[in-house]
Design a protein around this motif. Sequence first.
Motif, PDB file in Angstrom:
ATOM      1  N   ASP A  43       0.807  -1.222   0.000  1.00 27.56           N
ATOM      2  CA  ASP A  43       0.000   0.000   0.000  1.00 27.56           C
ATOM      3  C   ASP A  43       0.843   1.276   0.000  1.00 27.56           C
ATOM      4  N   GLN A  44       2.163   1.122  -0.043  1.00 27.15           N
ATOM      5  CA  GLN A  44       3.020   2.305  -0.118  1.00 27.15           C
ATOM      6  C   GLN A  44       3.187   2.739  -1.569  1.00 27.15           C
ATOM      7  N   GLU A  45       3.206   4.032  -1.797  1.00 27.69           N
ATOM      8  CA  GLU A  45       3.387   4.570  -3.145  1.00 27.69           C
ATOM      9  C   GLU A  45       4.873   4.817  -3.404  1.00 27.69           C
ATOM     10  N   ILE A  46       5.355   4.376  -4.574  1.00 23.70           N
ATOM     11  CA  ILE A  46       6.745   4.621  -4.953  1.00 23.70           C
ATOM     12  C   ILE A  46       6.799   5.087  -6.408  1.00 23.70           C
ATOM     13  N   GLU A  47       7.905   5.729  -6.753  1.00 24.12           N
ATOM     14  CA  GLU A  47       8.092   6.207  -8.126  1.00 24.12           C
ATOM     15  C   GLU A  47       8.992   5.241  -8.884  1.00 24.12           C
ATOM     16  N   VAL A  48       8.538   4.820 -10.061  1.00 23.52           N
ATOM     17  CA  VAL A  48       9.296   3.885 -10.892  1.00 23.52           C
ATOM     18  C   VAL A  48       9.236   4.342 -12.340  1.00 23.52           C
ATOM     19  N   PHE A  49      10.196   3.863 -13.121  1.00 24.41           N
ATOM     20  CA  PHE A  49      10.205   4.112 -14.559  1.00 24.41           C
ATOM     21  C   PHE A  49       9.646   2.879 -15.252  1.00 24.41           C
ATOM     22  N   ILE A  50       8.745   3.082 -16.219  1.00 24.76           N
ATOM     23  CA  ILE A  50       8.060   1.988 -16.902  1.00 24.76           C
ATOM     24  C   ILE A  50       8.580   1.864 -18.338  1.00 24.76           C
ATOM     25  N   TYR A  51       8.934   0.636 -18.728  1.00 22.89           N
ATOM     26  CA  TYR A  51       9.379   0.388 -20.095  1.00 22.89           C
ATOM     27  C   TYR A  51       9.053  -1.060 -20.455  1.00 22.89           C
ATOM     28  N   LYS A  52       9.413  -1.472 -21.673  1.00 25.82           N
ATOM     29  CA  LYS A  52       9.219  -2.863 -22.076  1.00 25.82           C
ATOM     30  C   LYS A  52      10.565  -3.572 -22.089  1.00 25.82           C
ATOM     31  N   ASP A  53      10.596  -4.791 -21.557  1.00 22.92           N
ATOM     32  CA  ASP A  53      11.849  -5.540 -21.524  1.00 22.92           C
ATOM     33  C   ASP A  53      12.097  -6.209 -22.880  1.00 22.92           C
ATOM     34  N   SER A  54      13.146  -7.036 -22.955  1.00 22.09           N
ATOM     35  CA  SER A  54      13.529  -7.665 -24.232  1.00 22.09           C
ATOM     36  C   SER A  54      12.480  -8.641 -24.751  1.00 22.09           C
ATOM     37  N   GLU A  55      11.557  -9.066 -23.882  1.00 23.66           N
ATOM     38  CA  GLU A  55      10.473  -9.959 -24.304  1.00 23.66           C
ATOM     39  C   GLU A  55       9.163  -9.211 -24.485  1.00 23.66           C
ATOM     40  N   ASP A  56       9.243  -7.888 -24.592  1.00 19.73           N
ATOM     41  CA  ASP A  56       8.085  -7.025 -24.829  1.00 19.73           C
ATOM     42  C   ASP A  56       7.095  -7.000 -23.673  1.00 19.73           C
ATOM     43  N   ARG A  57       7.556  -7.323 -22.484  1.00 22.39           N
ATOM     44  CA  ARG A  57       6.689  -7.245 -21.307  1.00 22.39           C
ATOM     45  C   ARG A  57       6.898  -5.892 -20.637  1.00 22.39           C
ATOM     46  N   ILE A  58       5.799  -5.291 -20.161  1.00 18.75           N
ATOM     47  CA  ILE A  58       5.914  -4.033 -19.433  1.00 18.75           C
ATOM     48  C   ILE A  58       6.562  -4.318 -18.074  1.00 18.75           C
ATOM     49  N   ILE A  59       7.563  -3.541 -17.736  1.00 17.97           N
ATOM     50  CA  ILE A  59       8.348  -3.789 -16.526  1.00 17.97           C
ATOM     51  C   ILE A  59       8.665  -2.453 -15.850  1.00 17.97           C
ATOM     52  N   ALA A  60       8.927  -2.502 -14.558  1.00  9.12           N
ATOM     53  CA  ALA A  60       9.247  -1.286 -13.800  1.00  9.12           C
ATOM     54  C   ALA A  60      10.683  -1.369 -13.286  1.00  9.12           C
TER      55      ALA A  60
END
Length: 275
Positions: A43-60
Amino acid sequence: MKIGAKNRLVIQRFTPPGAFLADSEGNEVLLPTKFIPEDVEVDQEIEVFIYKDSEDRIIATTLEPYIQIDEFGFLKAKEVTRFGAFLDWGIEKDLLVPFREQIGKMVQGESYLIYLYLDPKTERLVGTQKIQSFFEKMDIRLEEGEEVDLLIGNETELGMNVIINNTYQGLVFENEIFDDIMIGDRMKGYIKKIREDNKIDVSLRKTGLENLESGAEKIIRHLEQNEGFLELTDKSTPEDIQFHLQMSKKNFKRSVGILYKKRLIELTEGGIRKL
């Protein structure tokens, strides 16, 4: 949840692969275990960067990218393959610049000015050297004299192209460049003139300082680089003045006099303070 950007997300649960984070609409993304900060809780809020990995999965990731989506940056090529050049942009997966987005073939180890965008067909983050189409050329929301953020671009016959506030392209004329500046440098600048054709002239010096003698201009620049204070006075030794400013004491005193008369500096017992 925006790909290519920092997002503030809430930790939903912890699993062996990592923590699952969610946005306000319930969309989830995995933050791998190695990137989970210490002492965070559900339930804690954190800041992350979102991109797609080498298998095209969305990852943080909590790694800090050098640039985010819709930004310009100066990045180094780590590898050139049959797919294009892969650039280091601060996270685990390198950024691809396909051959179609290159101006001349990129070379491993060299750095390039690029723009990061989301390919609408593949929904993948892509870098491009073909940056001209990404500048705002019509709606110029700048004022003459305004302080702006600059990213130094390529050299031209007239001077150096610069990227203004990550939005506009401008030009610093060669006769107004007094320091060594390089492609990729970031610095403050000032809008000198907005022409009728919307071309923008930029100065590296604050408006009103263009006609200062070189010694006075050097003192101003030194003050700006040192929080507005210079620990030199008319009682300082010639050696101290030469060490800090690479000028003679005579030139120093004359330059200080010019700045004082223009009310650009204040003289104190301990040194010179920029007004």
